[in-house]
Design a protein around this motif. Structure first.
Motif, PDB file in Angstrom:
ATOM      1  N   UNK A  96       0.819  -1.223   0.000  1.00 55.64           N
ATOM      2  CA  UNK A  96       0.000   0.000   0.000  1.00 55.64           C
ATOM      3  C   UNK A  96       0.847   1.264   0.000  1.00 55.64           C
ATOM      4  N   UNK A  97       2.179   1.119   0.038  1.00 60.38           N
ATOM      5  CA  UNK A  97       3.066   2.257   0.284  1.00 60.38           C
ATOM      6  C   UNK A  97       2.895   3.401  -0.708  1.00 60.38           C
ATOM      7  N   UNK A  98       2.997   3.108  -2.003  1.00 62.01           N
ATOM      8  CA  UNK A  98       2.965   4.171  -3.011  1.00 62.01           C
ATOM      9  C   UNK A  98       1.630   4.915  -2.981  1.00 62.01           C
ATOM     10  N   UNK A  99       0.533   4.171  -2.899  1.00 64.17           N
ATOM     11  CA  UNK A  99      -0.792   4.802  -2.871  1.00 64.17           C
ATOM     12  C   UNK A  99      -0.982   5.626  -1.608  1.00 64.17           C
ATOM     13  N   UNK A 100      -0.560   5.072  -0.474  1.00 65.56           N
ATOM     14  CA  UNK A 100      -0.728   5.783   0.793  1.00 65.56           C
ATOM     15  C   UNK A 100       0.086   7.069   0.822  1.00 65.56           C
ATOM     16  N   UNK A 101       1.308   7.027   0.280  1.00 61.34           N
ATOM     17  CA  UNK A 101       2.140   8.238   0.251  1.00 61.34           C
ATOM     18  C   UNK A 101       1.485   9.324  -0.586  1.00 61.34           C
ATOM     19  N   UNK A 102       0.995   8.956  -1.756  1.00 58.33           N
ATOM     20  CA  UNK A 102       0.339   9.939  -2.631  1.00 58.33           C
ATOM     21  C   UNK A 102      -0.904  10.527  -1.966  1.00 58.33           C
ATOM     22  N   UNK A 103      -1.710   9.669  -1.382  1.00 58.63           N
ATOM     23  CA  UNK A 103      -2.945  10.134  -0.752  1.00 58.63           C
ATOM     24  C   UNK A 103      -2.664  10.971   0.489  1.00 58.63           C
ATOM     25  N   UNK A 104      -1.610  10.615   1.220  1.00 62.55           N
ATOM     26  CA  UNK A 104      -1.244  11.403   2.400  1.00 62.55           C
ATOM     27  C   UNK A 104      -0.830  12.809   2.006  1.00 62.55           C
ATOM     28  N   UNK A 105      -0.137  12.938   0.871  1.00 62.96           N
ATOM     29  CA  UNK A 105       0.262  14.264   0.398  1.00 62.96           C
ATOM     30  C   UNK A 105      -0.968  15.118   0.102  1.00 62.96           C
ATOM     31  N   UNK A 106      -1.978  14.520  -0.532  1.00 62.97           N
ATOM     32  CA  UNK A 106      -3.216  15.243  -0.800  1.00 62.97           C
ATOM     33  C   UNK A 106      -3.953  15.609   0.475  1.00 62.97           C
ATOM     34  N   UNK A 132      -2.501  18.935   7.897  1.00 69.15           N
ATOM     35  CA  UNK A 132      -1.973  17.947   8.838  1.00 69.15           C
ATOM     36  C   UNK A 132      -0.877  17.115   8.181  1.00 69.15           C
ATOM     37  N   UNK A 133       0.291  17.114   8.782  1.00 68.02           N
ATOM     38  CA  UNK A 133       1.398  16.308   8.265  1.00 68.02           C
ATOM     39  C   UNK A 133       1.161  14.834   8.590  1.00 68.02           C
ATOM     40  N   UNK A 134       1.690  13.971   7.727  1.00 62.95           N
ATOM     41  CA  UNK A 134       1.565  12.520   7.907  1.00 62.95           C
ATOM     42  C   UNK A 134       2.945  11.900   7.709  1.00 62.95           C
ATOM     43  N   UNK A 135       3.344  11.030   8.618  1.00 59.71           N
ATOM     44  CA  UNK A 135       4.572  10.256   8.431  1.00 59.71           C
ATOM     45  C   UNK A 135       4.190   8.799   8.243  1.00 59.71           C
ATOM     46  N   UNK A 136       4.796   8.153   7.244  1.00 56.55           N
ATOM     47  CA  UNK A 136       4.474   6.760   6.944  1.00 56.55           C
ATOM     48  C   UNK A 136       5.751   5.931   6.965  1.00 56.55           C
ATOM     49  N   UNK A 137       5.755   4.915   7.802  1.00 59.97           N
ATOM     50  CA  UNK A 137       6.843   3.942   7.825  1.00 59.97           C
ATOM     51  C   UNK A 137       6.312   2.649   7.229  1.00 59.97           C
ATOM     52  N   UNK A 138       7.080   2.058   6.294  1.00 55.22           N
ATOM     53  CA  UNK A 138       6.607   0.847   5.644  1.00 55.22           C
ATOM     54  C   UNK A 138       7.609  -0.287   5.784  1.00 55.22           C
ATOM     55  N   UNK A 139       7.081  -1.483   5.798  1.00 56.44           N
ATOM     56  CA  UNK A 139       7.869  -2.710   5.818  1.00 56.44           C
ATOM     57  C   UNK A 139       6.936  -3.806   5.304  1.00 56.44           C
ATOM     58  N   UNK A 140       7.388  -5.063   5.308  1.00 55.10           N
ATOM     59  CA  UNK A 140       6.464  -6.110   4.893  1.00 55.10           C
ATOM     60  C   UNK A 140       5.437  -6.347   6.007  1.00 55.10           C
ATOM     61  N   UNK A 141       4.424  -7.160   5.715  1.00 56.00           N
ATOM     62  CA  UNK A 141       3.304  -7.326   6.642  1.00 56.00           C
ATOM     63  C   UNK A 141       3.740  -7.832   8.008  1.00 56.00           C
ATOM     64  N   UNK A 142       4.631  -8.823   8.024  1.00 59.76           N
ATOM     65  CA  UNK A 142       5.075  -9.398   9.282  1.00 59.76           C
ATOM     66  C   UNK A 142       5.889  -8.425  10.113  1.00 59.76           C
ATOM     67  N   UNK A 143       6.793  -7.709   9.475  1.00 55.86           N
ATOM     68  CA  UNK A 143       7.632  -6.742  10.195  1.00 55.86           C
ATOM     69  C   UNK A 143       6.789  -5.583  10.718  1.00 55.86           C
ATOM     70  N   UNK A 144       5.832  -5.125   9.922  1.00 57.59           N
ATOM     71  CA  UNK A 144       4.946  -4.039  10.364  1.00 57.59           C
ATOM     72  C   UNK A 144       4.186  -4.448  11.626  1.00 57.59           C
TER      73      UNK A 144
END
Length: 251
Positions: free
Chosen positions: A31-41, A48-60
Motif C-alpha cells: 500500500x506504500x505508493x498509494x498511501x504516500x500519494x494520498x497522504x500528500x493530498x 496535517x502532516x503525515x509520516x508513513x513507515x513501511x515494511x512487509x506485513x510481518x515486520x509491520x
C-alpha cells in the motif's frame, strides 16, 4: 506615547501556536505508493502532516507489538485481525482499502514469459537464471506465498541457489529492474511502483493469492481523530481511485 506602547508590546508574553504532531502511519509495501500519494493530498487539504513507515506485513505487525508509535496501521487482513485480537488495534475502526493479487515482473523491455497456467509459470521460473521475492522468514505476504508455491511446484531444490530474497517486495522488483534477477514474484502494486520493471501479469488462478488490505486505528493512538480522518480519506472516492490505479480491486 508611541514608545510606551512599543515597550508594552515587547514586554507582553508571546503566544506561540503549537503545531500538531504528524499523524503516524505504519504500513506495508503493497500500500506504500498509494498511501504516500494520498497522504500528500490529505496534508495539502487539511494542513496535517503525515509520516508513513513501511515494511512487509510481518515486520509491520512486529513493530507495533514492540511498541512502535502509530496512530493508523495499514496491513493485510490476517495481520489486522490478529493485532485487533491482541488489543493493539481498534477492531471497530477496520476498513478495507482494497484487494491485491500477486504477479510476476521482468525488467522493462525484456521478453515476457508465458505464465497463463501453473505449468507455464513453473517453466518460466525454471527458465529464469535468478528470481527474486520478499523474505518469507520475516512474514512477507508475497514472499511466503512464493516460497510455498515453488515448493508445491516441485522446484524448490532447483531454485534454492537461484533465488534472491529481500526484506520487501519493492526491493525484489527493483532487483529485476536493475538486472540482478530475471523474474520477480510480488504484489502487483509493488511491481507497478518500480519504473524499471514491467508487469508480466497476475499469477494464474490456481497459483494466486488474493490479499485484502485494511486500515485500522491503533489502540494506543495519540491522535485518534486525525487517524480516523486520514482513514476516511484513504477509503473515500479519491482513495479508492488511487488504489485502483495501483492494481487494487476496490469496492
Amino acid at each position: 506615547m508611541r514608545r510606551r506602547i512599543l515597550l508594552a508590546a515587547l514586554a507582553a508574553p508571546r503566544v506561540v501556536r503549537a503545531q500538531a504532531a504528524p499523524i503516524r502511519v505504519l504500513g506495508t509495501g503493497a500500500v506504500a505508493a498509494s498511501a504516500q500519494d494520498l497522504a500528500a493530498g490529505f496534508t495539502s487539504r487539511t494542513g496535517r502532516a503525515v509520516t508513513i513507515e513501511t515494511a512487509n506485513a510481518g515486520v509491520t505487525a512486529r513493530r507495533l507489538r514492540e511498541g512502535a508509535a502509530a496512530d493508523l496501521v495499514l496491513n493485510s487482513e490476517s495481520q489486522v485481525e490478529r493485532l485487533a485480537a491482541e488489543g493493539l488495534l481498534d477492531g471497530a475502526t477496520r476498513r478495507e482499502l482494497g484487494r491485491m493479487l500477486i504477479g510476476a515482473a521482468v525488467r522493462r523491455g525484456a521478453p515476457k514469459p508465458d505464465i497463463s497456467s501453473e505449468a507455464a509459470l513453473r517453466a518460466a521460473i525454471l527458465a529464469a537464471p535468478v528470481i527474486a521475492h520478499s523474505d518469507p522468514a520475516t512474514g512477507a505476504t508475497a514472499g511466503t506465498h512464493a516460497a510455498r508455491l515453488i515448493e508445491r511446484l516441485g522446484i524448490a531444490e532447483e531454485m534454492r541457489a537461484r533465488t534472491l530474497v529481500f526484506p520487501g517486495g519493492g526491493a525484489a522488483v527493483q532487483a529485476v529492474a536493475e538486472g540482478r534477477a530475471a523474474l520477480a514474484l510480488s504484489q502487483v502494486s509493488e511491481i507497478l511502483a518500480v519504473p524499471g520493471a514491467e508487469l508480466v501479469g497476475p499469477l494464474p488462478d490456481s497459483a494466486q493469492l488474493v490479499t485484502a488490505y485494511l486500515g485500522a486505528v491503533a489502540s494506543r493512538a495519540a491522535d485518534r481523530e486525525g487517524a480516523l480522518a486520514l482513514l476516511d480519506h484513504l477509503t473515500g472516492p479519491e482513495g479508492r481511485a488511487r488504489f485502483r490505479a495501483a492494481g487494487f480491486v476496490t469496492r
